[in-house]
Design a protein around this motif. Structure first.
Motif, PDB file in Angstrom:
ATOM      1  N   UNK A 398      47.381  33.050  81.893  1.00 15.43           N
ATOM      2  CA  UNK A 398      48.166  32.136  82.734  1.00 15.43           C
ATOM      3  C   UNK A 398      47.606  30.715  82.646  1.00 15.43           C
ATOM      4  N   UNK A 399      46.277  30.581  82.646  1.00 13.64           N
ATOM      5  CA  UNK A 399      45.649  29.253  82.519  1.00 13.64           C
ATOM      6  C   UNK A 399      46.053  28.579  81.213  1.00 13.64           C
ATOM      7  N   UNK A 400      46.105  29.362  80.142  1.00 13.21           N
ATOM      8  CA  UNK A 400      46.500  28.831  78.837  1.00 13.21           C
ATOM      9  C   UNK A 400      47.947  28.341  78.873  1.00 13.21           C
ATOM     10  N   UNK A 401      48.821  29.106  79.523  1.00 13.17           N
ATOM     11  CA  UNK A 401      50.232  28.715  79.609  1.00 13.17           C
ATOM     12  C   UNK A 401      50.409  27.462  80.480  1.00 13.17           C
ATOM     13  N   UNK A 402      49.603  27.346  81.534  1.00  9.56           N
ATOM     14  CA  UNK A 402      49.661  26.148  82.390  1.00  9.56           C
ATOM     15  C   UNK A 402      49.263  24.921  81.582  1.00  9.56           C
ATOM     16  N   UNK A 403      48.192  25.040  80.777  1.00 10.82           N
ATOM     17  CA  UNK A 403      47.735  23.932  79.934  1.00 10.82           C
ATOM     18  C   UNK A 403      48.829  23.517  78.953  1.00 10.82           C
ATOM     19  N   UNK A 404      49.530  24.493  78.378  1.00  2.66           N
ATOM     20  CA  UNK A 404      50.603  24.205  77.421  1.00  2.66           C
ATOM     21  C   UNK A 404      51.752  23.449  78.102  1.00  2.66           C
ATOM     22  N   UNK A 405      52.106  23.860  79.312  1.00  2.00           N
ATOM     23  CA  UNK A 405      53.189  23.192  80.040  1.00  2.00           C
ATOM     24  C   UNK A 405      52.799  21.772  80.435  1.00  2.00           C
ATOM     25  N   UNK A 406      51.525  21.573  80.808  1.00  2.74           N
ATOM     26  CA  UNK A 406      51.056  20.223  81.168  1.00  2.74           C
ATOM     27  C   UNK A 406      51.079  19.313  79.942  1.00  2.74           C
ATOM     28  N   UNK A 407      50.746  19.864  78.779  1.00  2.00           N
ATOM     29  CA  UNK A 407      50.832  19.082  77.537  1.00  2.00           C
ATOM     30  C   UNK A 407      52.288  18.732  77.242  1.00  2.00           C
TER      31      UNK A 407
END
Length: 526
Positions: A398-407
């Motif tokens: 989930x943390x990885x997906x959050x980082x991708x969305x913020x990018x």
């Protein structure tokens, strides 16, 4: 020039501070967008990276706590090589805040940058003098604008023109004459309100009648108590315009406004309510208020604290419930919930004597003590290592997906700046990314709670502490204040439900079936 070039060569990363005034005519969100475009384009042309800090408020505010984005910028100042603004006055038109910004820039050797000039406040005295002089001029300009605006409003009020914000319900404002004119459709509702109040009905009953008959307020929503009270008190309905000349002062550490003069002009516009009728209705209002002051049940804050103070919430609408002391019996009661539901209907969760709820709460606390002991024993005999490992892996994903969305969000901003996407495309994609981020963050919060619950040592300690607090209840005694303080150590909210069936809701409160109708509670523990 060489010194300026040296300072400029050190700038790589800037904070762009954008502010538009709530008071200045012609400034709006579009102005903010134009300023943003100008400064970001300039920063990009210089090869600088940047972070935006934006707010819409008056630059004359005297407390930096009222300037959250500027405050955040000054907290982050060490991250930047400069602070970029459209002009110095955008930072502040208040001397105290200007000096705060100056001191931070000196302490951290951070210049202020405009497209025309770089102000090296930490090293060049002339730049400090220019900054202070500009701040002084901006502060004086703000003060003069404020005085001119107030004097203009006073002069217009004396001419019978309406200058006091939103147009009152029942009227429309003629932009050419700047006077109020009757809006007959909504004026009928105003006359109805005054008629009902003149007949002896209070604001609660008037609200219920209006909403039951389908009338809507100025916002298109059901009527509420404050709006009805404001309408009845407002002299605008007898044809009078009022302007309150107020002064901003600080009381007990908070800013408030004190009236220093009130200007009233009678017969300024057509009256919806005749002067004699308005005066009569308001005489009734004042008399009712004085009588209620003597006879109405007083808040528990004035008549003593109960064990359940600030803990009781309505299970139907979620609002905090009011507790009152009955003058005759001397007993505290939970009042019927009078809050409006979204459809305009009163919540109607029926009241009851507080004593009955207190007794049930204490029974539940005794029951939950046994349940806690059983849960502690279960946790001590459970191996949660595999569950913990699985949740940790899910959190990482989930943390990885959050980082991708913020990018993706950052990329969207770049595309917007470059004009590659239209405003509609940007809005659509922003909505998608925001929704996805909200969903992922909610999932992360849920997983975090689950992870905490799989840590048996942490959960066991928490439950053991709760047991200790419950055991200490016996030593508190019968003092309601001490009992209330102790209950708040482990109870967050108590949801109370006593929704009467339709056939009981309209019968006398002395009816034995209604009086003995049961209630339920749900306790939310810490």
């Amino acid at each position: 020039m060489e010194a300026v070039a040296t300072v400029a060569s050190k700038i790589k990363h800037v904070a762009i501070y954008l502010r538009i005034s709530q008071e200045k005519k012609g400034e709006n969100v579009e102005t903010l967008g134009n300023h943003r475009s100008i400064l970001t384009d300039y920063a990009t042309s210089q090869g600088w990276t940047y972070v935006l800090y934006e707010e819409v408020l008056s630059g004359g505010k005297t407390d930096i706590n009222e300037r959250p984005q500027l405050q955040r910028l000054l907290t982050d100042i060490e991250k930047f090589d400069g602070i970029m603004v459209m002009e110095l006055s955008r930072l502040s038109r208040n001397g105290l805040i200007s000096e705060t910004v100056l001191q931070q820039c000196v302490d951290y050797d951070t210049p202020i940058v405009t497209r025309e000039k770089i102000y090296d406040l930490a090293n060049v005295q002339n730049d400090v003098l220019t900054y202070r002089f500009g701040s002084l001029i901006a502060s004086q300009e703000h003060s003069l604008i404020g005085k001119r605006s107030k004097n203009n409003k006073i002069a217009m009020t004396k001419q019978g023109l309406y200058v006091s914000g939103n147009t009152p319900f029942g009227y429309k404002r003629n932009n050419a004459t700047k006077k109020l004119e009757i809006d007959e459709q909504s004026a009928q509702i105003i006359r109805y309100i005054f008629k009902l109040h003149g007949e002896g009905l209070g604001s609660y009953k008037i609200r219920d009648i209006l909403n039951a008959e389908g009338y809507k307020s100025a916002t298109g929503k059901p009527f509420n108590i404050p709006s009805i009270r404001r309408i009845i008190r407002n002299p605008v309905y007898k044809g009078t315009v009022v302007f309150n000349d107020r002064k901003r002062i600080k009381v007990n550490g908070k800013y408030t406004y004190k009236n220093i003069d009130t200007i009233e002009v009678e017969k300024a516009h057509p009256a919806i309510i005749a002067v004699e009728e308005w005066n009569r209705v308001n005489d009734v209002r004042i008399a009712r208020a004085e009588y209620a002051q003597q006879t109405r049940e007083k808040p528990a804050t004035k008549t003593g604290v109960t064990a359940l103070k600030d803990l009781m919430y309505c299970a139907n609408c979620g609002r905090k419930l009011a507790v009152r002391k009955d003058n005759k019996s001397g007993k505290h009661h939970i009042k019927v919930c009078e809050y409006l539901m979204p459809n305009g209907v009163k919540c109607g969760n029926a009241g009851i004597r507080v004593q009955y709820v207190e007794e049930l709460v204490m029974q539940r606390v005794t029951t939950v003590r046994t349940e806690i002991e059983q849960e502690i024993e279960r946790l001590l005999n459970t191996d949660t290592s595999d569950i913990t490992k699985d949740i940790v892996e899910q959190l990482s994903r989930v943390d990885k997906q959050i980082t991708e969305q913020e990018k993706a969000f950052s990329t969207l901003i770049d595309l917007a700046v470059q004009g590659i996407l239209t405003a509609e495309e940007i809005a659509g994609k922003k909505k998608e990314i925001t929704a996805r981020l909200d969903s992922l963050k909610a999932e992360k919060a849920d997983l975090t709670v689950k992870l905490q619950n799989t840590n048996t040592a942490t959960v066991t300690d928490k439950l053991q502490n709760m047991l200790t607090v419950i055991d200490q209840l016996e030593g508190v005694g019968a003092d309601p204040t001490a009992l209330n303080t102790h209950l708040k150590r482990f109870i967050r909210k108590i949801y109370y439900d006593r929704m009467l069936p339709e056939e009981l809701a309209h019968v006398s409160t002395n009816n034995p079936v209604r009086r003995n109708y049961p209630f339920t509670i749900e306790i939310e523990y810490m």
